[in-house]
Scaffold this active site. Sequence first.
Site, short mmCIF file in Angstrom:
data_model
loop_
_atom_site.label_atom_id
_atom_site.label_comp_id
_atom_site.label_asym_id
_atom_site.label_seq_id
_atom_site.Cartn_x
_atom_site.Cartn_y
_atom_site.Cartn_z
N HIS A 51 0.86 -1.19 0.00
CA HIS A 51 0.00 0.00 0.00
C HIS A 51 0.90 1.24 0.00
CE1 HIS A 51 -3.90 -1.91 1.78
NE2 HIS A 51 -3.33 -2.68 0.86
N GLU A 53 0.85 3.87 1.83
CA GLU A 53 1.27 4.28 3.17
C GLU A 53 2.44 3.44 3.67
OE1 GLU A 53 -3.35 4.27 3.43
OE2 GLU A 53 -1.81 3.38 2.17
N CYS A 81 -6.43 1.82 5.65
CA CYS A 81 -7.06 0.58 6.11
C CYS A 81 -6.50 0.23 7.49
CB CYS A 81 -6.78 -0.56 5.12
SG CYS A 81 -5.05 -1.09 5.07
N CYS A 84 -2.67 -0.39 7.52
CA CYS A 84 -1.90 0.85 7.42
C CYS A 84 -2.04 1.69 8.68
CB CYS A 84 -2.32 1.63 6.18
SG CYS A 84 -1.83 0.80 4.64
#
Length: 148
Positions: A51, A53, A81, A84
């Site tokens: 991801h 992040e 999410c 993260c």
Amino acid sequence: MNDRPMDIALEEARSAAARSEVPVGAVVVSNGVILSRAGNRTRERNDVTAHAEIDAIRMACSALGQERLVDCDLYVTLEPCTMCAAAISFARIRRLYFGAEDIKGGGVVNGVRFFDQSTCHHIPEVYSGIAEKEASELLVGFFREKRL
């Protein structure tokens, strides 16, 4: 600080979309200096943890030569999410700025609300709705094209 870091996060999100990735971008900033920038790369790397992040946090930690980002802020185009959100907490990010809420997959103001849990060791300051319209339009357009 102005919205420049979010503008860069939006650029990263657009680049992710151009790679057929879900258009999410992230930027880590320390004292006005951009340490890292990333976009989603889950499909490219066949890695569910890639991801924006997570990649931005990894790069910022590497740049600083440390595992924690105590005096750093994270700008991300979409509500993180739960995975993260946990990484943000573990990295000790000072402030989280995000654009669009993620009603289905978010873990900050939606879903499990990770930072509200008694087991959360560090809670960043959270600011939502930063460039929300642009971030939302990017996501809606991306998924609309996928359905055609």
